[in-house]
Design an enzyme around this catalytic site. Sequence first.
Site, PDB file in Angstrom:
ATOM      1  N   GLY A  41       0.784  -1.232   0.000  1.00  0.00           N
ATOM      2  CA  GLY A  41       0.000   0.000   0.000  1.00  0.00           C
ATOM      3  C   GLY A  41       0.812   1.275   0.000  1.00  0.00           C
ATOM      4  O   GLY A  41       0.276   2.344   0.303  1.00  0.00           O
ATOM      5  N   TYR A  67       4.640 -15.047 -14.279  1.00  0.00           N
ATOM      6  CA  TYR A  67       3.773 -14.008 -13.711  1.00  0.00           C
ATOM      7  C   TYR A  67       2.308 -14.373 -13.900  1.00  0.00           C
ATOM      8  O   TYR A  67       1.506 -14.313 -12.966  1.00  0.00           O
ATOM      9  CB  TYR A  67       4.081 -12.661 -14.362  1.00  0.00           C
ATOM     10  CG  TYR A  67       3.138 -11.561 -13.945  1.00  0.00           C
ATOM     11  CD1 TYR A  67       3.133 -11.082 -12.633  1.00  0.00           C
ATOM     12  CD2 TYR A  67       2.250 -10.985 -14.854  1.00  0.00           C
ATOM     13  CE1 TYR A  67       2.268 -10.070 -12.245  1.00  0.00           C
ATOM     14  CE2 TYR A  67       1.382  -9.980 -14.472  1.00  0.00           C
ATOM     15  CZ  TYR A  67       1.405  -9.521 -13.166  1.00  0.00           C
ATOM     16  OH  TYR A  67       0.548  -8.522 -12.780  1.00  0.00           O
TER      17      TYR A  67
END
Length: 250
Positions: free
Chosen positions: A14, A150
């Site tokens: 965050g 990924y």
Amino acid sequence: MARLQGKRTLITGGTSGIGLETAKQFLSEGARVIVTGIHPDSLANAKAELGSEVLVLQADSASIAAQQKLAQSVQAHYGQLDVAFLNAGVSVWLPIEEWTENMFDHSFNINVKGPYFLIQALLPTFADPAAVVLNTSINAHVGAIRSSVYAATKAALLNMSKTLSSELLGRGIRVNAVSPGPVDTPLYDKLGIPEAYREQVNKDITASIPSGRFGTPEEVAKAVLYLASDESRWTVGSEIIVDGGRTLNA
């Protein structure tokens, strides 16, 4: 309208990009916020941008011990947790020939194992009801070259939004996913694209998006906000794709 008034929230990863913007939107909607990051510079920046009311913690998503410690810190700070946005992740794009076992494990540790065991560690702390939002990717659906590892991590994480929904709904925990397309964030800058080719890569990516541009962290955060709020209380095990139409022709 304060859509998250009083809700106790956690946002991993965050301190920059989508996670940081989501933290700002959560705060504007009345939430209490804890964010995590790993790099000292981004941690300091998040503290400056988000203010003294936000708890900024260092936590390595690749470490199960760190995730367990984070869960303990969340419980100590809040008592109970209403919303978790599991956003921390790494994006490494390489041809199959260049992958090593250690690199493979590192990507899965951060993108899959860390979030899974964080949810496990948070189980005693989740309120009833609670909302978990997983940040996956359209690459779970798109067969882009160099994205094999990924994309596999994001496909695994996306599947958890369904399997864990089935398992945890009886405890009042809703799990959903947001899947961004190409977004202009610091994560994109870490893909290892040589500067000389960046302009051409930008053009190629933009050409693949019907809307004709990269997305913004703000646009993805709006979807996260919906899934975190009580407005989505009948939305379970679902995925919101935010990609400017990128997957229309996938």
